[in-house]
Each structure stands twice: as C-alpha cells, then as structure tokens.
Design an enzyme around this catalytic site. Structure first.
Site, PDB file in Angstrom:
ATOM      1  N   GLY A   8      23.677  34.948 -49.678  1.00 15.42           N
ATOM      2  CA  GLY A   8      24.377  36.262 -49.228  1.00 15.42           C
ATOM      3  C   GLY A   8      23.214  37.087 -48.607  1.00 15.42           C
ATOM      4  O   GLY A   8      22.086  37.094 -48.811  1.00 15.42           O
ATOM      5  N   ASP A   9      23.527  38.143 -47.742  1.00 17.56           N
ATOM      6  CA  ASP A   9      22.726  39.179 -47.316  1.00 17.56           C
ATOM      7  C   ASP A   9      21.667  38.545 -46.413  1.00 17.56           C
ATOM      8  O   ASP A   9      20.490  39.195 -46.401  1.00 17.56           O
ATOM      9  CB  ASP A   9      22.047  40.014 -48.397  1.00 17.56           C
ATOM     10  CG  ASP A   9      23.180  40.831 -49.305  1.00 17.56           C
ATOM     11  OD1 ASP A   9      24.267  41.161 -48.779  1.00 17.56           O
ATOM     12  OD2 ASP A   9      22.821  40.318 -50.539  1.00 17.56           O
ATOM     13  N   GLU A  10      21.917  37.601 -45.674  1.00 17.79           N
ATOM     14  CA  GLU A  10      20.993  36.736 -44.871  1.00 17.79           C
ATOM     15  C   GLU A  10      20.861  37.605 -43.476  1.00 17.79           C
ATOM     16  O   GLU A  10      19.969  37.461 -42.584  1.00 17.79           O
ATOM     17  CB  GLU A  10      21.191  35.505 -44.671  1.00 17.79           C
ATOM     18  CG  GLU A  10      21.218  34.720 -45.888  1.00 17.79           C
ATOM     19  CD  GLU A  10      22.597  34.378 -46.311  1.00 17.79           C
ATOM     20  OE1 GLU A  10      23.413  35.102 -46.120  1.00 17.79           O
ATOM     21  OE2 GLU A  10      22.694  33.488 -47.422  1.00 17.79           O
ATOM     22  N   LYS A  12      23.916  38.145 -41.423  1.00 16.97           N
ATOM     23  CA  LYS A  12      25.029  37.738 -40.713  1.00 16.97           C
ATOM     24  C   LYS A  12      25.472  38.583 -39.662  1.00 16.97           C
ATOM     25  O   LYS A  12      25.961  38.235 -38.763  1.00 16.97           O
ATOM     26  CB  LYS A  12      26.001  37.159 -41.748  1.00 16.97           C
ATOM     27  CG  LYS A  12      25.746  36.037 -42.586  1.00 16.97           C
ATOM     28  CD  LYS A  12      26.770  35.406 -43.315  1.00 16.97           C
ATOM     29  CE  LYS A  12      27.367  36.589 -44.429  1.00 16.97           C
ATOM     30  NZ  LYS A  12      26.428  36.399 -45.570  1.00 16.97           N
ATOM     31  N   LYS A  14      24.232  40.628 -37.801  1.00 18.94           N
ATOM     32  CA  LYS A  14      23.464  40.734 -36.608  1.00 18.94           C
ATOM     33  C   LYS A  14      23.654  39.422 -35.814  1.00 18.94           C
ATOM     34  O   LYS A  14      23.958  39.506 -34.682  1.00 18.94           O
ATOM     35  CB  LYS A  14      21.991  40.686 -37.028  1.00 18.94           C
ATOM     36  CG  LYS A  14      21.028  40.670 -35.670  1.00 18.94           C
ATOM     37  CD  LYS A  14      19.674  41.005 -35.982  1.00 18.94           C
ATOM     38  CE  LYS A  14      18.849  40.920 -34.658  1.00 18.94           C
ATOM     39  NZ  LYS A  14      17.555  40.750 -34.979  1.00 18.94           N
ATOM     40  N   GLY A  36      28.922  42.791 -47.118  1.00 21.34           N
ATOM     41  CA  GLY A  36      28.459  43.952 -46.584  1.00 21.34           C
ATOM     42  C   GLY A  36      27.440  43.631 -45.423  1.00 21.34           C
ATOM     43  O   GLY A  36      26.524  42.986 -45.479  1.00 21.34           O
ATOM     44  N   HIS A  37      27.983  44.108 -44.242  1.00 22.67           N
ATOM     45  CA  HIS A  37      27.234  43.643 -42.914  1.00 22.67           C
ATOM     46  C   HIS A  37      26.450  45.066 -42.386  1.00 22.67           C
ATOM     47  O   HIS A  37      27.362  45.896 -42.383  1.00 22.67           O
ATOM     48  CB  HIS A  37      28.193  43.142 -41.859  1.00 22.67           C
ATOM     49  CG  HIS A  37      28.680  41.845 -42.143  1.00 22.67           C
ATOM     50  ND1 HIS A  37      28.221  40.733 -42.769  1.00 22.67           N
ATOM     51  CD2 HIS A  37      30.215  41.509 -41.904  1.00 22.67           C
ATOM     52  CE1 HIS A  37      28.781  39.790 -42.953  1.00 22.67           C
ATOM     53  NE2 HIS A  37      29.981  40.259 -42.607  1.00 22.67           N
ATOM     54  N   THR A 124      30.697  42.976 -57.872  1.00 21.86           N
ATOM     55  CA  THR A 124      30.457  44.251 -56.850  1.00 21.86           C
ATOM     56  C   THR A 124      31.582  45.130 -57.416  1.00 21.86           C
ATOM     57  O   THR A 124      31.820  46.475 -56.905  1.00 21.86           O
ATOM     58  CB  THR A 124      30.928  43.979 -55.438  1.00 21.86           C
ATOM     59  OG1 THR A 124      31.791  43.433 -55.593  1.00 21.86           O
ATOM     60  CG2 THR A 124      29.780  43.166 -54.901  1.00 21.86           C
ATOM     61  N   ARG A 138      49.504  32.535 -59.245  1.00 20.16           N
ATOM     62  CA  ARG A 138      50.723  32.813 -58.631  1.00 20.16           C
ATOM     63  C   ARG A 138      51.470  33.920 -58.944  1.00 20.16           C
ATOM     64  O   ARG A 138      52.663  33.929 -58.955  1.00 20.16           O
ATOM     65  CB  ARG A 138      51.596  31.275 -58.796  1.00 20.16           C
ATOM     66  CG  ARG A 138      50.795  30.212 -57.828  1.00 20.16           C
ATOM     67  CD  ARG A 138      51.812  29.031 -58.409  1.00 20.16           C
ATOM     68  NE  ARG A 138      51.103  28.701 -59.642  1.00 20.16           N
ATOM     69  CZ  ARG A 138      51.298  27.410 -60.248  1.00 20.16           C
ATOM     70  NH1 ARG A 138      52.019  26.501 -59.480  1.00 20.16           N
ATOM     71  NH2 ARG A 138      50.992  27.150 -61.348  1.00 20.16           N
ATOM     72  N   GLN A 219      29.382  36.615 -48.179  1.00 11.84           N
ATOM     73  CA  GLN A 219      28.591  36.040 -49.071  1.00 11.84           C
ATOM     74  C   GLN A 219      27.802  35.025 -48.649  1.00 11.84           C
ATOM     75  O   GLN A 219      27.240  35.034 -47.441  1.00 11.84           O
ATOM     76  CB  GLN A 219      29.330  35.613 -50.497  1.00 11.84           C
ATOM     77  CG  GLN A 219      29.846  36.740 -51.019  1.00 11.84           C
ATOM     78  CD  GLN A 219      31.173  37.286 -50.412  1.00 11.84           C
ATOM     79  OE1 GLN A 219      32.003  36.485 -50.109  1.00 11.84           O
ATOM     80  NE2 GLN A 219      31.308  38.626 -50.040  1.00 11.84           N
ATOM     81  N   VAL A 294      24.284  46.505 -49.088  1.00  7.83           N
ATOM     82  CA  VAL A 294      25.079  47.437 -48.209  1.00  7.83           C
ATOM     83  C   VAL A 294      26.205  47.935 -48.985  1.00  7.83           C
ATOM     84  O   VAL A 294      26.798  49.136 -48.753  1.00  7.83           O
ATOM     85  CB  VAL A 294      25.369  46.688 -46.995  1.00  7.83           C
ATOM     86  CG1 VAL A 294      26.269  47.713 -46.178  1.00  7.83           C
ATOM     87  CG2 VAL A 294      24.587  46.193 -46.112  1.00  7.83           C
ATOM     88  N   THR A 296      26.702  47.626 -52.690  1.00  8.38           N
ATOM     89  CA  THR A 296      26.711  48.382 -53.777  1.00  8.38           C
ATOM     90  C   THR A 296      25.502  49.274 -54.056  1.00  8.38           C
ATOM     91  O   THR A 296      25.670  50.133 -54.928  1.00  8.38           O
ATOM     92  CB  THR A 296      26.474  47.256 -54.951  1.00  8.38           C
ATOM     93  OG1 THR A 296      25.142  46.540 -54.603  1.00  8.38           O
ATOM     94  CG2 THR A 296      27.526  46.258 -55.041  1.00  8.38           C
ATOM     95  N   ASP A 328       9.845  39.050 -39.392  1.00  3.48           N
ATOM     96  CA  ASP A 328       8.967  40.084 -39.024  1.00  3.48           C
ATOM     97  C   ASP A 328       8.650  40.818 -40.680  1.00  3.48           C
ATOM     98  O   ASP A 328       7.369  41.230 -40.570  1.00  3.48           O
ATOM     99  CB  ASP A 328       9.572  41.348 -38.309  1.00  3.48           C
ATOM    100  CG  ASP A 328      10.820  41.611 -38.696  1.00  3.48           C
ATOM    101  OD1 ASP A 328      11.857  40.894 -38.907  1.00  3.48           O
ATOM    102  OD2 ASP A 328      11.125  42.777 -39.306  1.00  3.48           O
TER     103      ASP A 328
HETATM  104  P1  IMP Z   1      32.074  39.701 -56.780  1.00  2.92           P
HETATM  105  O1  IMP Z   1      31.998  38.771 -55.301  1.00  2.92           O
HETATM  106  O2  IMP Z   1      32.220  41.110 -56.619  1.00  2.92           O
HETATM  107  O3  IMP Z   1      33.077  38.897 -57.884  1.00  2.92           O
HETATM  108  O4  IMP Z   1      30.678  39.377 -57.259  1.00  2.92           O
HETATM  109  C1  IMP Z   1      30.107  37.845 -57.635  1.00  2.92           C
HETATM  110  C2  IMP Z   1      28.524  37.946 -57.228  1.00  2.92           C
HETATM  111  O5  IMP Z   1      28.616  37.682 -55.839  1.00  2.92           O
HETATM  112  C3  IMP Z   1      28.003  39.029 -57.889  1.00  2.92           C
HETATM  113  O6  IMP Z   1      26.627  38.303 -58.167  1.00  2.92           O
HETATM  114  C4  IMP Z   1      27.741  39.853 -56.513  1.00  2.92           C
HETATM  115  O7  IMP Z   1      26.506  40.627 -56.331  1.00  2.92           O
HETATM  116  C5  IMP Z   1      27.634  38.738 -55.629  1.00  2.92           C
HETATM  117  N1  IMP Z   1      28.006  39.304 -54.244  1.00  2.92           N
HETATM  118  C6  IMP Z   1      29.372  39.422 -53.703  1.00  2.92           C
HETATM  119  N2  IMP Z   1      29.410  39.599 -52.699  1.00  2.92           N
HETATM  120  C7  IMP Z   1      28.135  39.626 -52.115  1.00  2.92           C
HETATM  121  C8  IMP Z   1      27.584  39.749 -50.738  1.00  2.92           C
HETATM  122  O8  IMP Z   1      28.084  40.001 -49.717  1.00  2.92           O
HETATM  123  N3  IMP Z   1      25.957  39.677 -50.720  1.00  2.92           N
HETATM  124  C9  IMP Z   1      25.247  39.387 -51.738  1.00  2.92           C
HETATM  125  N4  IMP Z   1      25.920  39.098 -52.780  1.00  2.92           N
HETATM  126  C10 IMP Z   1      27.328  39.360 -53.153  1.00  2.92           C
END
Ligand code: IMP
Length: 423
Positions: A8-10, A12, A14, A36-37, A124, A138, A219, A294, A296, A328
């Site tokens: 995640g956080d690559e 996306k 952009k 978080g974008h 998070t 369910r 993610q 972005v 947390t 960069d």
């Molecule tokens: P959750 O998605 O809040 O249950 O967290 C589970 C794991 O996924 C934790 O390690 C979070 O830090 C990670 N995580 C959740 N959403 C993101 C994201 O958008 N970017 C990076 N890590 C994420």
C-alpha cells in the site's frame, strides 16, 4: 484496473488521478477509510480516504462498490470538505449493498488491538476488520438497511447481542445501546440517499456501452487477506480478483491490470518486511519520500526495492503494466541496493515463500545498481532521465515481470513520464 503492488501507499492516488481525465467511472471495490490517497492538483493537495480519487475529475463518475465498507460520518465529512473547496461531488454513486462501519465496529477494532498487546496487527483503528467479520458472519449492516427502520433495528440487535457480551465480560467495557446506534444510523439515511444506487447494474451497463471504467484498489497486494502477509493484512482483497466480487463484474471484462510500484518499499503497521532499513538510509527515504501515513499519521517503515515482491504481485494479479512511483526520491545515492532474492535458512530462494515462518526468516540478497545525482523531476520522457536512472528502471522491469509503462518523478500531477498508454 489499478492496484498497489507492495504494502500500500505506492502513490495510487496520483496514478488514478492521472487517468481521471480519460475515464468515465472510477470504482473502489474493497477497503474503507483505512486507505489514504494524496492527490496534488495544481497547488492544491487533497487527502482522500474513502472516496475514489476520480471525484476530482469533473467528467468522471466515482463509485463506491459493494465490496467497500463505509463509515457514513467519514463519507459525509469528506464530501462536505470537498464541497467547501468547490469540488462538485453530486455524481457519486454508493452501492446499496456496501456494508456500514458502525460505531460499535470502531470500538471493537480499538479494544481488540489493545487486548492483543504485543501481538497487535497495527490496524488503522477505523473498524475495518470487525465490519468485514460481521459481513462474513452474516450480522453486517448494509447501506440499504438504513431505509427500513424495523429491519435495521433487528439487525443492530442481532449484532449487539454477542458484541455486548464480549465488550462487557471480556473487555470490561460498557454495553452499547441498540437505540442509540439505530438513531445515529437513521440520521445518515437522508443524507446518503441521493448517492445510493444499484452500482453493479450501472457499471455493467457502462462496460456494455464501451465506457472506460477504472477499478481502484485500496491498500496493496501484500495486505490482501488471502495473498498477503497474513495475519498482518487488511480484511479484504485488494488484489485483482477482489474487483470482480467487490464491484460485481466478470473477470472477462477486465482488460488491463496496472500495479503501482514504489521505487523502494514501505509498510505501515506490524508484520514481516525483509528489506526494512533501520539505519540512516531508511531515515533518509522516510524524510525525502515524506513517508508518513495519510490516514494515521504514523511514520512508515522504509526499505530498498524488493523484486521478489514485485514478481509475486505480477503473478497473483496478472499484471499487464507497472506504474513506477517516486523514482525521484532515490536521487543522490551513489549505489542503490535492490533485493533480487531471499536467503532463507541458508538457501537462496527466488520466489516469495508461502510459509509465513519462512518469510519471517527471509534475508534480502542485494544487487547494487549505480545511482544518479541529477534532478530528474523535470524529465518528460524516458530519454530525459540520466543513464543510471534509466538502467535502474530497466533492471526493475526485467526482475518484476511486467513492463513499466509510467514513471513518477515528483508529487505533482504533471511530474510523470508516460511510456505506454494505459488505455
Ligand atoms: P486495517 O486495514 O485497519 O484493519 O489494518 C490492517 C493492516 O493494514 C495494518 O497494518 C494497517 O497499517 C494496514 N493498512 C490498512 N490500510 C492501509 C493503507 O491504505 N496503506 C498502507 N497500509 C494500510
């Protein structure tokens, strides 16, 4: 489709935004406001958590698919925040089948993490896991339930029956009152009503009309509940298959799968990370790359590029292209280590091991690639890049198993080199 190829956080946001002008629909298919974008448009910076990034492109219809979990208060405040800045959000479509993150699911997420202590996942804290757990059990609440008070009350009762036992007896917390939850949820019904739609029908009709539909993963591949570093994962499927279930489209409808790949690696939360750096290089990547969550605000763990992970992402997602971001940030290193394989208990391993124990023992095997010192942020084409940056990109492409079709050389919308078209 666009999705994260690492943890995640690559970048996306952009990539999606870059395509926004040429696509008709941008669809989120999983996750919630744990994502978080950051999107930079001109001198404006937008941080989006739940809304698809396409919300910033006027011609585009943003869709929150059935596979997403939605915190109504977050959705409404994100919408009003954008409205205040003059962004028109009226085109948004919200699936009536999407599950709602209820206040008690946020509570459960937080108290569970506290209870786990040292074994915590580092979530998070947004209620994502407990909401998906309710869905599978369910006992979830869906957007459509907001429009039938009696059904809503019954469902909240059913969900709280067990949860209140756990909260009071196990976690020593106060019980949550059904009426209070129902009242809060009903309060959202009218506000959300203009957006609620049969999104599966809308998306499939759009595809039949040859409209361009972009599916946007939150993610990343290694946070996938099935294919990631379980249990240090999120509770949904960000991998490509997740788009089929999370948006209601058949796999034959998806033509391109673009993996967003950072030129180095980061991770938030707990769990194994073979190339993680604990020295000044890690600190420098964090500082130069602005590696702070972005959502947390937590510092991201940083490390060198890991080609084993990139190859794995190509495989489990059937990637057709990569978008390499943040090249960069690597400017200024004399040599850049790239992890080409792992050493696990004395043996060289080329592919990501399925065994969690093995992955925890994996030590990176590095190859050193020559760095560059020239500013690359103004580069408009591949040939504008210094030779060593070109070789770095080519080496990554060869190791990762799919063509690198675009390269990010700065945070701005236009600081991108497009090599192949994504459409
Ligand atoms: P959750 O998605 O809040 O249950 O967290 C589970 C794991 O996924 C934790 O390690 C979070 O830090 C990670 N995580 C959740 N959403 C993101 C994201 O958008 N970017 C990076 N890590 C994420």
């Amino acid at each position: 489709m666009l999705l994260g190829a690492q943890w995640g956080d690559e970048g996306k946001g952009k990539a999606t935004d870059l395509l926004g002008g040429s696509v008709d629909y941008v669809v989120r298919y999983q996750g919630g406001n744990n994502a978080g974008h950051t999107v930079v448009v001109g001198d404006q910076k937008y941080a989006l958590h739940l809304l698809p990034s396409g919300i910033l492109s006027p011609g585009c219809t943003p869709v929150i698919g059935n596979g997403v979990v939605v915190d109504p208060s977050v959705l409404l405040s994100e919408l009003s925040g954008l409205n205040e800045r003059g962004v028109d959000t009226s085109k948004l479509l919200l699936s009536g089948n999407a599950h709602i993150i209820t206040p008690y699911n946020v509570t459960v997420d937080k108290v569970t993490e506290r209870f786990l202590g040292k074994r915590k996942i580092g979530t998070t804290g947004r209620g994502i896991g407990p909401t998906y757990a309710d869905k599978i059990n369910r006992v979830g609440i869906r957007v459509q339930d907001l429009y039938d008070e009696s059904i809503l009350t019954q469902k909240v009762e059913a969900a709280l029956d067990v949860k209140n036992q756990i909260l009071t007896k196990l976690y020593n917390r106060r019980a949550i009152a059904v009426d209070q939850v129902v009242e809060e949820l009903l309060d959202y019904a009218d506000k959300l009503a203009p957006y609620v739609a049969d999104t599966v029908l809308v998306i499939n009709q759009a595809l039949e009309e040859d409209k361009v539909v972009l599916f946007e993963g939150g993610q990343g591949t290694l946070l996938d509940i099935d294919h990631g570093t379980y249990p240090f994962v999120t509770s949904s499927n960000p991998t490509a298959g997740g788009a089929c279930t999370g948006a209601g489209v058949g796999p034959t409808k998806i033509s391109r799968v673009i993996g967003i790949l950072k030129a180095y690696t980061t991770r938030v939360g707990a769990g194994p990370f073979p190339t993680e750096l604990f020295d000044e290089d890690g600190e420098a990547l964090r500082r130069i790359g602005g590696e702070r969550g972005v959502t947390t605000g937590r510092d991201r763990r940083c490390g060198w590029f890991d080609a084993v992970i990139a190859r794995y992402a190509t495989r489990v997602n059937g990637l057709t292209d990569f978008f390499l971001t943040k090249l960069d940030v690597l400017t200024g290193w004399e040599q850049i280590p790239v992890c080409v394989a792992y050493e696990i208990d004395g043996k060289r391993v080329e592919e990501l091991p399925y065994s969690q124990t093995d992955f925890h023992h994996a030590k990176p095997v590095y190859e050193m690639l020559p760095g560059w010192s020239e500013d690359i942020s103004k580069a408009k084409s591949f040939s504008d890049l210094p030779k060593n940056a070109q070789s770095y990109v080519k080496a990554l492409e060869e190791m990762s198993g799919a063509p690198i079709s675009a390269i990010g050389v700065g945070p701005g919308r236009d600081e991108t080199i497009q090599i192949n078209s994504f459409l």
